[in-house]
Design a protein around this motif. Sequence first.
Motif, short mmCIF file in Angstrom:
data_model
loop_
_atom_site.label_atom_id
_atom_site.label_comp_id
_atom_site.label_asym_id
_atom_site.label_seq_id
_atom_site.Cartn_x
_atom_site.Cartn_y
_atom_site.Cartn_z
N VAL A 95 -3.59 2.17 -2.80
CA VAL A 95 -3.16 3.57 -2.62
C VAL A 95 -3.98 4.19 -1.49
N ALA A 96 -3.26 4.78 -0.52
CA ALA A 96 -3.91 5.41 0.63
C ALA A 96 -3.62 6.91 0.62
N LEU A 97 -4.63 7.70 1.03
CA LEU A 97 -4.48 9.15 1.17
C LEU A 97 -4.21 9.45 2.64
N ASP A 98 -2.98 9.89 2.93
CA ASP A 98 -2.55 10.11 4.32
C ASP A 98 -3.04 11.47 4.83
N ASP A 99 -3.24 11.54 6.16
CA ASP A 99 -3.62 12.79 6.83
C ASP A 99 -4.87 13.42 6.23
N PHE A 100 -5.85 12.60 5.92
CA PHE A 100 -7.07 13.14 5.31
C PHE A 100 -7.80 14.03 6.32
N GLY A 101 -8.35 15.13 5.81
CA GLY A 101 -9.11 16.04 6.67
C GLY A 101 -8.34 17.28 7.07
N THR A 102 -7.05 17.39 6.70
CA THR A 102 -6.26 18.58 7.03
C THR A 102 -5.64 19.12 5.75
N GLY A 103 -5.01 20.25 5.88
CA GLY A 103 -4.26 20.81 4.76
C GLY A 103 -5.14 21.16 3.59
N TYR A 104 -4.90 20.50 2.45
CA TYR A 104 -5.57 20.87 1.21
C TYR A 104 -6.76 19.95 0.89
N GLU A 109 0.85 -1.19 0.00
CA GLU A 109 0.00 0.00 0.00
C GLU A 109 0.89 1.25 0.00
N ILE A 110 0.71 2.06 -1.04
CA ILE A 110 1.47 3.31 -1.18
C ILE A 110 0.67 4.44 -0.51
N GLU A 111 1.32 5.14 0.44
CA GLU A 111 0.67 6.26 1.11
C GLU A 111 1.20 7.58 0.54
N ILE A 112 0.26 8.42 0.09
CA ILE A 112 0.64 9.74 -0.43
C ILE A 112 -0.07 10.81 0.39
N THR A 113 0.48 12.04 0.38
CA THR A 113 -0.13 13.16 1.10
C THR A 113 -0.91 14.04 0.12
#
Length: 819
Positions: free
Chosen positions: A683-692, A654-658
């Motif tokens: 594919v995982a979306l890291d830190d979802f809910g913050t930033g952009y 599993e590849i984690e991207i920001t």
Amino acid sequence: MPASKPATTSAKNSVLPQAEWATWGRLVQVYQGRDTESAEIRARLVQWVTFVSPWLMVLNIISAVSLALTLPVPVAPWLRWSWCGLVCTMCALGLVGWLRHRHKTPTRVSPRLVRKATIHAGALGVLWATLPWAVFPDGSPLAQVLIAGVMTGMVAGGGFVLTPLAPAAIAYTVVIGISTSVAAARIHDPIAALLSALMAGYTVVSVAAVLLGARRSAGALRAEREAERQGQLVALLLKDFESQSADVMWETDATGRLVRITPKLTALMRLDEASSRRSLLGWFEQQAAGAEARDAVAQLRQAFATGQAFRQRGVPVVVAGSARRWSITARPLVDESGQDQGWRGVITDITLEHDAQSRMQQLALVDSLTGLANRTQLRDKLQLKLASAASKPAALLCLNMDHFKRVNDMFGHAAGDVVLRETARRLRKLVRASDVVARAGGDEFAVLLDDIASEEDALRFGQRVVAELDRGFASDAGIINSGASVGVVAIPAHGTTVDELLANADLALGTAKTGGRARAEMFRPDMGERLRLRMTMERDLRLAVSRKELRLHWQPQVDTAEWRISGCEALLRWQHGELGLVPPMNFIPMAEETGLIVELGAWVLDEACRVGAQKLPGLMVAVNVSPIQVVRDDFVNVVRKALAASGLPAQRLEIEITESLFIDASPKALKNLETLRQMGVRVALDDFGTGYSSLAYLRQFPFDTLKIDRAFVRELVTQHDARAIVRSIVDLASALGMSTVAEGVEEPAQYELLRRAGCAGVQGFLIARPMLIDQVVEMIESWAMQRAPKSDSVPDSIFAPLDDTVPGELRSIDGGVIH
């Protein structure tokens, strides 16, 4: 040293009496001297006395007649009226003289007139001085009081009126005062003795006042005469100067209005009778056309307001429809007391010189793309500023566009030129006319701030620059986002040569970039050491792979539905030979900035796949990758080689991207991720809910996993809105066919809340800290003995909205209130 103090004090004490004697000597010279200056000053003094003497004579006549009629004293009538007649005769002679000369204004007066005035005042004083001798011995108390009051008034009034002619005033005052004092003393009565003493004291004070007043009057007239003489001399010199020079003289009064307007000034400024007495600054404001002219006039007004002389201030004007360039030099005019009397200066037409100089600068010192000063001109300006920095501190700001290469790569060089020109325009808008904006080369700019108050002001200006350039740039390709980082140095505090200033500004700029970009940093002496340490760390990081200093730590992930370890996230660590364990935050940004992240990322993929295939059978292996890796053309091949070399099935990687990957929504990145999903890689979306975060990202690319940021997990128990957000993310992921994993779980209550909310997996210190792979293997082998954590400390009302079976509807009952 102590022995020298008495000598110094003695010298000071000896100078003061000499100056005092000189002043009194000049006063005596006024009344006795036969020189022209003394004669002219005497004339002015006599004019003042002549103006008030008729009133004094009339008052004397009225007083004498009134006393002769009413004075209750046993004096023979013939004697009483004889005295009254003598007083009136003296006063009448004075009035006749005044009537004869009242229309004449003498310019010079001889000492003889002063002597005549003194004799006349003394004679009149003698007549009045006889009254106390006649009244005090046999008069009634009422008569004595009356005469004492009249005599006191004569001493005070006569001394005040005759003060400009000090000899006459002294004769009049002393005769009356001493006579009255002696007459009172002969009564041999305590009250009379007191009256005698008081009268003598009044006489002494009056004489002192007359002397001081006369000295001040004579001094003022002498200074006024000298000022007139100098004014005439200056006028002659100015007239001669104007007739032989190309410069044009001007002068204003204290209100700023033009005075002494010459024909050359009238011709130069096109003045007419209606505007000949107008304000100089008002004329410039009317002739100012354009921002440069208005700024120049504003600075001219500021220069006048400061009261300091200035030289060669350039002001563009439009005269009779023609654009001209003038140079103004001026100095303030003040009187002896320091009061503002106006300004005087010259105007020089420098249009031809300015145009020629502008053309030369345009060719040699101006950047052709932006119209700003180029690097050569910047160095020249810095050199000049260093020469004057001791009296007027300045500051240098070096700024560099953030991610400008990406702008050229994505939108083309034409769009990059648009960004550079707009950057130049915004910088010019922020600075003053005396400041310098330059393009040092490429996407590098510099601002030289003139005359700053403090280093804090320069840093605040740098922050304004960052805020101004953080706004998007409009181009044909759309809105382009490219901020800037700024390094600030103070002049001369942070450098005494041009090269030293530029080097230190680059150090501050580098610190701003390593600190997260889009910020301003003031230079500090320790930045050189920090740069050396950074270069050393960068060098060591390049050798870290070959030295086998890189390590992978693993953090298990737990399936909340079955309470089992479902996978592990591989986390990069650097075991430095001298510094020990270096946290990722200290070297990952540096690796991304220098491009080393590509090599490090390839090693992490190879090592994670190898360890996962050998020691984590059946478990998911999660690996973080940098956006820099994802946008590369060879990224898919790197992943494919790592899987092939290790034997790890693609479905277990599993590849984690920001979310930062989607700022520019690179088509290449999306294509690479889609290719990996087709291979079976998750594919995982890291830190979802913050930033952009944006729902549009989820439409651009269908992720397999959404990782809930630890910021929401930390506040799950205490904040209702955090629970609502987590529940919304879980519902959203479920609706889109994605799973969720929560990071940073540290408390049993957090785990229980996430489990009831439907979160599929968790990781955090509650499960295990990041550890070496052998420790993970031991944990997996003993996992069957572990029990799911329970939380008895959280009220059921906290769990109520998470247990609700109606999706999207959050209800809880707390104290009988439905939320």
